[in-house]
Design an enzyme around this catalytic site. Structure first.
Site, PDB file in Angstrom:
ATOM      1  N   ILE A 157       0.755  -1.329   0.041  1.00  0.00           N
ATOM      2  CA  ILE A 157       0.030   0.121   0.091  1.00  0.00           C
ATOM      3  C   ILE A 157       1.053   1.145  -0.008  1.00  0.00           C
ATOM      4  O   ILE A 157       1.518   1.571   0.898  1.00  0.00           O
ATOM      5  CB  ILE A 157      -0.825   0.142   1.215  1.00  0.00           C
ATOM      6  CG1 ILE A 157      -1.822  -1.425   1.308  1.00  0.00           C
ATOM      7  CG2 ILE A 157      -1.863   1.161   1.043  1.00  0.00           C
ATOM      8  CD1 ILE A 157      -2.449  -1.667  -0.007  1.00  0.00           C
ATOM      9  N   GLU A 364      -1.100  -0.696 -10.248  1.00  0.00           N
ATOM     10  CA  GLU A 364      -2.424  -0.031 -10.674  1.00  0.00           C
ATOM     11  C   GLU A 364      -2.918  -0.749 -11.976  1.00  0.00           C
ATOM     12  O   GLU A 364      -3.273  -0.187 -12.885  1.00  0.00           O
ATOM     13  CB  GLU A 364      -2.275   1.553 -10.745  1.00  0.00           C
ATOM     14  CG  GLU A 364      -2.087   2.264  -9.339  1.00  0.00           C
ATOM     15  CD  GLU A 364      -2.328   3.653  -9.114  1.00  0.00           C
ATOM     16  OE1 GLU A 364      -3.426   3.999  -9.946  1.00  0.00           O
ATOM     17  OE2 GLU A 364      -1.880   4.103  -8.346  1.00  0.00           O
TER      18      GLU A 364
END
Length: 381
Positions: A157, A364
């Site tokens: 993260i 992503e």
């Protein structure tokens, strides 16, 4: 599409360009070696509004559209990309779920703090068993009265170690597959929230990724984005679609930096009694780099413009993500070849960029996933 940027955007771009050149680039190597950036620099970025580029003015941001954000991201690609990562989650994946699908009350509560940089925002979707297969997340959320208890772990993260507020995807009904995923706004102060391992990465050393652990983490029911269960996967896809375009813009900036550095080096590096730029082999490398960058810039700006016109850009976003992330890896490889042995040394920014850019084909949405998205769109009836 109007290729003339409005004056306010040109002024913002020029301000960012000066800031990158005068404030960030001189400390890029220091940040790389120390693995952290000075808090004084982060504070300057707050004061200059960089944490709120994409957040509407009514919430304290600059209110840039996707094209405007891409123009700014291209400038921030011309230095160590960790700087852009520091505020990038506030403009992108960390805030966009709230901005796109949040209630007026959620926007009013969180967006001003995110836009000012008072709070760092993050986005928690990825898990050990759910990377590209985002619908297979295992973090669970069970309702108990007015709260949900979250249990599970997210990893890789961005800004996870310093995030004040996180958009978290969790399963509220495992029988419904992707439609059983719900998006929650989780504050780091909520009971049961903790930061796990901070990752040791190949690149982007000035900015961390980390695990976030939920152990009966108590999240108020009012913190479901949009107050509706089962909409989390849809929200996540909207967030990632926009991010694919803005990430591509960073790649354009990085590639331009590599080209500029390669041109300068090829003019001053003398071998066999002449600058190496006199050799056709080097000239053609530079030419191919320039062609790729020109192409990339056009498709990024066009996709961003289309999104600002409220057009559906699922296919375009995937195209620019896969093209630009692969383009920048080709360009930095050529740059390293032109720089020769010096480009391979730790003192060279090209060496750092070579490592940093490898991630962009993964995070992503991998290149393979982008091609899946593109082909799915092409084959629709």
């Amino acid at each position: 599409m109007d290729y003339e940027f409005p004056e306010n955007l040109r002024l913002m771009r020029d301000t960012a360009r000066r800031f990158v050149k005068n404030e960030l680039e001189p400390i890029s190597q220091q940040v790389e070696e120390e693995g952290k950036m000075p808090e004084s620099v982060v504070q300057k970025m707050r004061e200059m509004g960089f944490f709120g580029l994409s957040i509407p003015e009514e919430y304290g941001g600059m209110g840039l559209g996707t094209l405007g954000e891409c123009v700014m991201n291209e400038e921030f690609g011309k230095t160590n990309v960790c700087f852009r990562s520091r505020f990038g989650t506030n403009n992108g994946i960390g805030s966009q779920g709230i901005l796109i699908d949040g209630t007026p009350e959620q926007k009013e509560k969180y967006l001003p703090r995110i836009a000012s940089g008072e709070w760092t925002a993050a986005f928690a979707l990825t898990e050990p068993n759910a990377g590209s297969d985002a619908a297979s997340i295992q973090t669970k959320a069970e309702r108990k009265g007015d709260v949900y208890l979250l249990n599970g772990m997210k990893h890789f993260i961005t800004n996870g170690d310093i995030a004040d507020v996180v958009t978290v995807m969790a399963v509220t009904d495992k029988t419904k597959g992707p439609r059983g995923v719900t998006a929650f706004i989780v504050e780091k102060t909520f009971p049961g929230y903790s930061v796990g391992k901070i990752d040791r990465k190949m690149g982007i050393h000035g900015n961390n990724t980390a695990e976030i652990v939920f152990e009966d983490c108590q999240v108020p029911a009012k913190n479901i984005i949009g107050l509706e269960e089962g909409r989390g996967f849809v929200t996540a896809m909207k967030v990632l679609e926009k991010g694919r375009i803005t990430i591509a813009a960073v790649c354009v900036g990085v590639a331009q930096y590599c080209l500029d550095a390669s041109i300068a080096y090829s003019k001053q590096r003398v071998q066999f009694k002449k600058p190496i730029c006199a050799n056709q082999a080097i000239q053609w490398m530079l030419a191919d780099m320039a062609i790729s960058i020109y192409t990339a810039r056009q498709i990024v700006y066009h996709a961003a413009w289309c999104r600002d016109q409220k057009q559906r850009v699922t296919q375009q976003a995937a195209m620019v993500k896969v093209y630009c992330t692969e383009m920048v890896n080709r360009v930095v490889d050529s740059a390293l070849q032109i720089h020769g042995g010096m480009g391979y040394m730790k003192e060279s920014p090209i060496e750092r960029i070579y490592r940093d850019m490898r991630l962009f084909r993964i995070f992503e949405g991998t290149s393979e996933v982008q091609r899946m998205v593109i082909s799915r769109e092409l084959l629709k009836d």
